[in-house]
Design an enzyme around this catalytic site. Sequence first.
Site, short mmCIF file in Angstrom:
data_model
loop_
_atom_site.label_atom_id
_atom_site.label_comp_id
_atom_site.label_asym_id
_atom_site.label_seq_id
_atom_site.Cartn_x
_atom_site.Cartn_y
_atom_site.Cartn_z
CE LYS A 1 -4.70 -1.93 -1.76
NZ LYS A 1 -4.90 -0.53 -1.95
CD GLU B 1 -5.58 0.14 5.17
OE1 GLU B 1 -5.25 -0.62 4.23
OE2 GLU B 1 -5.44 1.37 5.12
#
Lengths: 340, 340, 340, 340
Positions: free
Chosen positions: C191, C198
């Site tokens: 993550k 991102e």
Amino acid sequence: MRMGMIGLGRMGANMVRRLCKGGHEIVLFNRTAATSEALAKETGAIATTTLPDFIGRLQSPRIVWLMIPAAATDETIDRLVPLLSPGDILVDGGNSFYHDDIRRARALAEKKIHYVDVGTSGGVWGLERGYCQMIGGETEIVQHMDPIFRTLAPGRAAAPPTPERAGRTKKSTAEDGYLHCGPAGAGHFVKMVHNGIEYGLMAAYAEGFNILKNAGIGKASHTVDAETAPLRHPEHFVYDMPLDDIAELWRRGSVVASWLLDLSASELARDPSLAAFKGRVSDSGEGRWTVAAAIEEGVPAPVLATALFARFTSQGHADFGDKILSAMRHAFGGHLEKTP
Amino acid sequence: MRMGMIGLGRMGANMVRRLCKGGHEIVLFNRTAATSEALAKETGAIATTTLPDFIGRLQSPRIVWLMIPAAATDETIDRLVPLLSPGDILVDGGNSFYHDDIRRARALAEKKIHYVDVGTSGGVWGLERGYCQMIGGETEIVQHMDPIFRTLAPGRAAAPPTPERAGRTKKSTAEDGYLHCGPAGAGHFVKMVHNGIEYGLMAAYAEGFNILKNAGIGKASHTVDAETAPLRHPEHFVYDMPLDDIAELWRRGSVVASWLLDLSASELARDPSLAAFKGRVSDSGEGRWTVAAAIEEGVPAPVLATALFARFTSQGHADFGDKILSAMRHAFGGHLEKTP
Amino acid sequence: MRMGMIGLGRMGANMVRRLCKGGHEIVLFNRTAATSEALAKETGAIATTTLPDFIGRLQSPRIVWLMIPAAATDETIDRLVPLLSPGDILVDGGNSFYHDDIRRARALAEKKIHYVDVGTSGGVWGLERGYCQMIGGETEIVQHMDPIFRTLAPGRAAAPPTPERAGRTKKSTAEDGYLHCGPAGAGHFVKMVHNGIEYGLMAAYAEGFNILKNAGIGKASHTVDAETAPLRHPEHFVYDMPLDDIAELWRRGSVVASWLLDLSASELARDPSLAAFKGRVSDSGEGRWTVAAAIEEGVPAPVLATALFARFTSQGHADFGDKILSAMRHAFGGHLEKTP
Amino acid sequence: MRMGMIGLGRMGANMVRRLCKGGHEIVLFNRTAATSEALAKETGAIATTTLPDFIGRLQSPRIVWLMIPAAATDETIDRLVPLLSPGDILVDGGNSFYHDDIRRARALAEKKIHYVDVGTSGGVWGLERGYCQMIGGETEIVQHMDPIFRTLAPGRAAAPPTPERAGRTKKSTAEDGYLHCGPAGAGHFVKMVHNGIEYGLMAAYAEGFNILKNAGIGKASHTVDAETAPLRHPEHFVYDMPLDDIAELWRRGSVVASWLLDLSASELARDPSLAAFKGRVSDSGEGRWTVAAAIEEGVPAPVLATALFARFTSQGHADFGDKILSAMRHAFGGHLEKTP
């Protein structure tokens, strides 16, 4: 001043030479005793062969300076602590991570042993030029050791005075080339950032010289294919730049004059093609820690990070990422890799 | 040597001073005649008020040195050319883009006028320290002008000799602080890369000092909210770093010693908080052109580019991009911008 | 499956909704009991008001899912542990740093409590789209919880199948939108890297749109002074780019189509000038940790780092560095800062 | 609509297929006539063997679409112009630099020939998915060609509608996958920035996967020497990450879902080690021009630039810069390069 030195590698031995020349009495300990003896013979320092003997030759409050690889420091401290007394001073002059300094200082304080961290810059040139010392620790302890620092330091004459400092009432040893920067860890923190800056400076020169090196690519004939971006104006890249002379030139009167440029000029004078080097550039901790510290502080350091990452890449560590890129290009455009 | 100087701004006027002191006869022309007259009075140079008069005072082959803003150079050349004769020499000592040098040299060659481009570094310090000169043009022409360049240059004593150059049979003026780098454009090309490097060096120091400046953030209390990354180890950031003393310290014996560091030490000595500055950093052409040249060459220059872009950002030019980021964060996470 | 959920903020509450809709029995606990009650009424979940009551409603082996701020996780675990039995399972679905997972898993293992870390992506859209789940922990435990993960996940239909996976004998839940990535910490590690990516993706779009936004600067009149690099070819920058339409355009058939682009198109459709945003871009841990992990691995991540640093800069944290730059420019060139 | 297509490489031929399927009458010309004939046979298009014949088969105002390498465009236009009449339309659908569009449009306007530039994205997938088209040129001319663009485009159904665009009164073809972006050059400008963004996106994924790939380095034994920065916490890097499954996982519900991720998942599914690739990543013009445009605009693009430079480095073009770094390290520290 009497002081013990543990670790007589290149750095440690040169420091002993400079200290003895400066009139200090240095007690020596080294993993291989022959090194201590040879250095003692050369410098008048006192060789010892066991840690108890080493400690025994020092007077209270004892000062023990460690000049050993960072990886060996904690173990050496563990062996020393039982031999030391309250009030004694342990100095780490190696390349420790400043977190370790903070931890050690706290642990040693419980035994009333003082801990001083000294980041030193100067490399193989320190014997001749003196060592720039960045110091962390308790104020009184650092002041007590002042004669040592002063002897090791380059001294005031190593650079012209900064005119804007002329009227200062508060004296600082900064002008002598050593400085108490703050509590435990401050010395290695400042040294860490120093090295981070060093990476950035080096990269700036390296990129610039690389651009100059390639200023003649317009003269080569270029492949025209879909995998090679064409040179629109070959007539703008027709120069054979004399890199050795340019490095020498910039040493005088230019804005980019620096000690790193002096060194570049030396290396380029020896061989402008630098054929002895492969371009695999190591990195050794401080550059990494600097960027990590910037991230923790939330402070941007893109130039220092980019310089660090360029070293990783030179070590071959971008390879898998590059394969991903080639694989994507293959997937969306049917592009095959060009073989050089 | 007799030479004409057009453009008596700070740089041009100081060059005239240095040249007159060195025994040259300098003919002056300036947009505002009063400047020429004042400088003539001060230096013994010859003031003129019209271009024909200016040209008339020079001997064949005439040497005309332009020290004017890059934007005004082509127009001034157009006005000069009808007054010049074959064999005359036009020198552009300003900050021209080297593409313009290549174009001008080609055009002037058709009229048998020689064109020399000289990139100079030294800024406001040149009068005292001498001007580091990077020169492009035809070999004989550059050699003919040697007395001028030599007088303007810092001279051999400005830096200690590079030992590795000791045995050289091929002499170079690089050690005097000026150098013929190649054909037309080579001078400004080298100056361009010099400034590109300068941007990178400056950014490396700036980032490093910023990290030192923020080394005490662990002492502040921190907001705990989803929009602020927490500081995991505040105990690692407890330092009040004396930036002025650290800059001064590094000037002696450290790897990062440089002229730019000397200047930083001066500014930080004056005011360690640099309160007089807002941090809006201009850029002036060469840094941009360096990165563009790297791109055309296909040579990586991430540090120089990053340094350049940080200046653009300081000028407020990342703002719309930042709004895009905030808008995306709002869209996927419902994040609202944190107000400072 | 029966499971307890602690923390009913936006993320936790939506997960409960999705789980209840999927037929699971969820026991609720929240700092403010009213939230539990409202959600229980809405979803059929079981509200509790004390931790012992909460634990009492679960069956052995109990599963407790924490959906709380990372800063509160350790404290909550400390309160839970005395109430749990060997064999019970603690799930951290928040944004913990993976180092903490490794530490916690080790500590809880001594009490025979299993620890599972789940990084979730999907933000405010998760209720509708499902939650992409990256899972770390022991294999059997993760398999035991499979019904939960499957219900939360987006499901196979959320994306077209990858043809190259067609013949696989080894089945993977990756195609359902959840994945057991490895032992403790692996979920949050993946993550973390996801968020690092991102940041890089977002910055790429932001920079690109900013370039489009400024494609008309050639039409403005520009100051000509030494502090402003001139635009050589204003005729190349004459465009008023319709940013909202361009974002929409790229959503179909282009190489840069993505969910982040979809969101950008939404925001630009609402207001192409993004006037509601100031451009102060927060960062929230994972981006920092990703770059720090890259540094520890010795792996270059210049794009991710640069994207991260651009956020720091947007928060005003480059300011002192920029002042250093202005101070240096003042020192060597007498440059004063330009006021906008 | 009747239109001529010159250049029947992969892109051109697929466009013809899509246009013929859409009911257009396409006249073909190609350097090797056999290609035209084969494609005519397959699609019902009209093959020609000479340019005059090709032009003769078109009706006024003729539309000629060029789908040829950028390097051949100007020469082909020069051969076409004498055959064209006022009012005819030349379309460049290749990868031209937008400066060339501006120049060509201006030159052709003198002959009353209209010029349209179309940047297309979609690569080898365009036949199936449709071509995202970014268009520059005069409004009426672009509107006249609308049926062509519409057939080539992916169409409205290629992506779900953007809700925020629902109430718009002003219709836009952006939702169909083609857009008139502005006057001459605007199409290739937007395509250029599109590719610049593409480089940044790709680099973000590549760096992220590289970090995941190296998440197990703590399990390897590490050399302890002064040239290798030690891993302080090997226990934090113990993961064997399943890259193929992670790429697949992120396609569903995550923030980083994108078409480029879909492609990565495909390639990693085929071989998670990507052994077929060496990691020499080409760049093909637009990425370079994007960064150059950013620099001219004075707009920061550090992520796009860094991504571009990483490609240059993968091509071996950082090598001399890296040698400079090794040489400096040797000079100040006596460091020898580590052999891998």
